[in-house]
Design a protein around this motif. Structure first.
Motif, PDB file in Angstrom:
ATOM      1  N   THR A 161      13.729  10.848   0.861  1.00  0.00           N
ATOM      2  CA  THR A 161      14.152  10.983  -0.376  1.00  0.00           C
ATOM      3  C   THR A 161      13.077  11.329  -1.389  1.00  0.00           C
ATOM      4  O   THR A 161      13.788  11.962  -2.200  1.00  0.00           O
ATOM      5  N   LEU A 162      12.110  10.680  -1.396  1.00  0.00           N
ATOM      6  CA  LEU A 162      11.040  11.147  -2.385  1.00  0.00           C
ATOM      7  C   LEU A 162      10.544  12.623  -2.210  1.00  0.00           C
ATOM      8  O   LEU A 162      10.518  13.115  -3.463  1.00  0.00           O
ATOM      9  N   ALA A 163      10.466  13.072  -1.026  1.00  0.00           N
ATOM     10  CA  ALA A 163      10.047  14.522  -1.101  1.00  0.00           C
ATOM     11  C   ALA A 163      11.405  15.285  -1.422  1.00  0.00           C
ATOM     12  O   ALA A 163      11.211  16.371  -2.092  1.00  0.00           O
ATOM     13  N   THR A 164      12.700  14.994  -1.131  1.00  0.00           N
ATOM     14  CA  THR A 164      13.601  15.810  -1.715  1.00  0.00           C
ATOM     15  C   THR A 164      13.707  15.701  -3.059  1.00  0.00           C
ATOM     16  O   THR A 164      14.004  16.796  -3.680  1.00  0.00           O
ATOM     17  N   ALA A 165      13.346  14.750  -3.690  1.00  0.00           N
ATOM     18  CA  ALA A 165      13.488  14.240  -5.250  1.00  0.00           C
ATOM     19  C   ALA A 165      12.482  15.319  -5.787  1.00  0.00           C
ATOM     20  O   ALA A 165      12.640  16.115  -6.744  1.00  0.00           O
ATOM     21  N   THR A 217      12.609   5.025  -9.904  1.00  0.00           N
ATOM     22  CA  THR A 217      12.318   3.983  -8.689  1.00  0.00           C
ATOM     23  C   THR A 217      11.591   5.042  -7.695  1.00  0.00           C
ATOM     24  O   THR A 217      11.800   6.068  -7.341  1.00  0.00           O
ATOM     25  N   PHE A 218      10.310   4.356  -7.023  1.00  0.00           N
ATOM     26  CA  PHE A 218       9.521   5.003  -5.938  1.00  0.00           C
ATOM     27  C   PHE A 218       9.801   4.223  -4.742  1.00  0.00           C
ATOM     28  O   PHE A 218       8.932   4.380  -3.855  1.00  0.00           O
ATOM     29  N   CYS A 219      10.912   3.263  -4.745  1.00  0.00           N
ATOM     30  CA  CYS A 219      10.934   2.222  -3.380  1.00  0.00           C
ATOM     31  C   CYS A 219      11.566   2.998  -2.270  1.00  0.00           C
ATOM     32  O   CYS A 219      11.996   2.577  -1.433  1.00  0.00           O
ATOM     33  N   ALA A 273       0.857  -1.103  -0.022  1.00  0.00           N
ATOM     34  CA  ALA A 273       0.164  -0.077   0.141  1.00  0.00           C
ATOM     35  C   ALA A 273       0.834   1.198  -0.208  1.00  0.00           C
ATOM     36  O   ALA A 273       0.570   2.363  -0.768  1.00  0.00           O
ATOM     37  N   THR A 274       2.090   1.071   0.766  1.00  0.00           N
ATOM     38  CA  THR A 274       2.876   2.395   0.661  1.00  0.00           C
ATOM     39  C   THR A 274       3.586   2.516  -0.662  1.00  0.00           C
ATOM     40  O   THR A 274       3.585   3.855  -1.119  1.00  0.00           O
ATOM     41  N   LEU A 275       4.138   1.372  -1.121  1.00  0.00           N
ATOM     42  CA  LEU A 275       4.327   1.424  -2.405  1.00  0.00           C
ATOM     43  C   LEU A 275       3.453   2.218  -3.453  1.00  0.00           C
ATOM     44  O   LEU A 275       3.880   3.073  -4.632  1.00  0.00           O
ATOM     45  N   ARG A 276       2.192   1.747  -3.504  1.00  0.00           N
ATOM     46  CA  ARG A 276       1.267   2.146  -4.556  1.00  0.00           C
ATOM     47  C   ARG A 276       1.341   3.578  -4.367  1.00  0.00           C
ATOM     48  O   ARG A 276       1.001   4.487  -5.406  1.00  0.00           O
ATOM     49  N   ASP A 277       1.013   4.142  -3.222  1.00  0.00           N
ATOM     50  CA  ASP A 277       1.145   5.643  -2.851  1.00  0.00           C
ATOM     51  C   ASP A 277       2.259   6.300  -3.349  1.00  0.00           C
ATOM     52  O   ASP A 277       1.822   7.350  -3.961  1.00  0.00           O
ATOM     53  N   ARG A 278       3.284   5.750  -3.126  1.00  0.00           N
ATOM     54  CA  ARG A 278       4.369   6.467  -3.573  1.00  0.00           C
ATOM     55  C   ARG A 278       4.583   6.681  -5.004  1.00  0.00           C
ATOM     56  O   ARG A 278       5.061   7.540  -5.584  1.00  0.00           O
TER      57      ARG A 278
END
Ligand code: PMP
Ligand code: GLN
Length: 420
Positions: free
Chosen positions: A390-394, A383-385, A300-305
């Motif tokens: 990290t994702l927010a920085t990107a 990649t969104f894993c 569920a986390t990965l789907r959201d990311r």
């Protein structure tokens, strides 16, 4: 001066992998690494504790050749329970990651001079293993076309696949669903078509299912290829703990096949690494039996990311292609109007923007980066894993602000600076 050594022709074309290269560049430039597919947060805590206890408790010597019995049993139990694959521990060989299982399968089942059909874009370890076996990769391109909602997505080109299977030189097929790098999950119809192409031909199917648990579209389900009628006897199924339990560094995987088929894989594997890593195997066995809830949350986390990253990429002006599974999303940078290849874009991105990604041209045999007619030329894998920070920085770096300029502006500036 005479050369000091001879480099064998079977490794002639092999340099550092694109993943290692881009990760080194991300580290050098302190970029948010959306390139190499490894998570930056841990798997189930109890699994980690078991591994630590095994090491400190003295379970540190060679284990049995086919793997620790408890893990072989847990793998078989998991395959039966999850995918209805009727296997027992006797059908399971524990390997040093899925990578070794792939190499041992190709080395054990494909003679030099034969060919192996691969779905292209193709994960790099397949062509490397095929090269080491002195066989030839026979790519079949996935077709890229808009679906009913106008989203471009990939699917099997059935005519091209059937033609490749019909060629005399074809000894094996490597399948990968969910598929790296495209995120495509082959549906049951396509898998049945593949089964029809290989049934009764003597072609062995090597089915790499490392992303088996990572399917996000509710209408799609992973189908274990070996469960299709008649396929159990001619399929080697490969998977690993890496992507299921966030332990890419544990290098603990497995090959599953009927005992006669598995014996050929074992013959090669035992002289590649001898055995798998002993103390990690009881920990992975525990996770296969006990970590369902962790897996569901992670999914569920990965789907959201995935959805968040897709939104960020779209907002920068890129086209986002359909992805239903894995760690990966592919975008097309063509709408940014830069007129450059995905490869050049990915070379400029870490220092210009502070983010790393992988060009899809690295996954094709042809020189797509130089071919303007090849749609792969402008595609980029993200990649969104990675964790939320990290994702927010990107996301922040890709979006930029009024002072930074748009993503396209910053790439353009970096490019002209390099050229002047
Ligand atoms: N197959 C695919 C499609 C992959 O993306 C990867 C990377 N994890 C592997 C195999 C290798 O897995 P492992 O780390 O278990 O060797
Ligand atoms: N499978 C990972 C990816 O596609 C990389 C693994 C590796 O570097 N060998 O990003």
């Amino acid at each position: 001066m005479a050369e000091q050594f001879h480099r064998a022709h079977r490794v002639a074309g092999i340099g550092p992998t694109i993943f290692a290269t881009m990760t080194a560049e991300a580290v050098r430039t302190r970029a948010a690494n959306l390139g190499q597919g490894f998570p930056d947060e841990d798997g189930p805590a109890e699994m980690l504790q078991i591994a630590a206890d095994e090491i400190l408790g003295g379970n540190n010597q060679y284990g049995p050749g086919p793997g620790v019995q408890a893990l072989r049993e847990a793998v078989a139990r998991d395959r039966r329970r999850r995918w209805g694959q009727q296997v027992t521990a006797d059908d399971v060989l524990i390997t040093v990651g899925a990578t070794e299982a792939i190499a041992a399968s190709v080395l054990g089942l494909v003679d030099a001079g034969r060919q192996v059909v691969v779905l292209e874009p193709t994960y790099d370890a397949y062509s490397a293993a095929i090269g080491l076996a002195e066989a030839t990769a026979r790519p079949v391109r996935l077709r890229l076309a808009p679906d009913a909602d106008g989203v471009r997505r990939w699917s099997l080109d059935r005519a091209a696949f059937a033609a490749a299977c019909a060629e005399d030189a074809t000894a094996a097929v490597i399948l990968n669903s969910p598929h790296n790098p495209t995120g495509t999950v082959l549906d049951r119809d396509d898998l049945e078509f593949i089964a029809d192409c290989v049934r009764g031909t003597g072609i062995t199917v090597i089915s790499d299912e490392v992303y088996e648990r990572l399917v996000y579209d509710d209408d799609l389900h992973h189908t274990a290829f070996a469960t299709l009628p008649g396929m159990a006897g001619q399929t080697v199924t490969i998977s690993s703990a890496a992507k299921s339990f966030n332990v890419t560094g544990w290098k603990t995987g497995w090959a599953i096949a009927a005992p006669e088929l598995l014996a050929a894989v074992t013959a090669a594997k035992q002289f590649l690494s001898y055995v798998g890593v002993t103390p990690l195997q009881p920990a992975v066995a525990w996770a296969l039996d006990n970590a369902d809830e962790w897996s569901e949350n992670w999914d569920a986390t990965l789907r959201d990311r995935r959805d968040r990253l897709a939104g960020v990429l779209r907002a920068t002006g890129q086209e986002v292609l359909g992805s239903d599974g894995t760690y990966f999303l592919v975008s097309d940078i063509a709408p940014l109007g830069l007129g450059i290849s995905g490869e050049e874009f990915c070379r400029l991105l870490p220092s210009a923007v502070g983010v790393a990604a992988i060009p899809v041209s690295a996954f094709v045999v042809a020189d797509a980066a130089d071919d303007p007619a090849d749609p792969v030329r402008t595609l980029v894998r993200w990649t969104f894993c990675k964790n939320d920070t990290t994702l927010a920085t990107a996301a922040e770096r890709l979006s930029g602000d009024a002072a930074d300029g748009t993503l396209a502006d910053r790439i353009r500036t970096a490019r002209s600076r390099l050229r002047s």
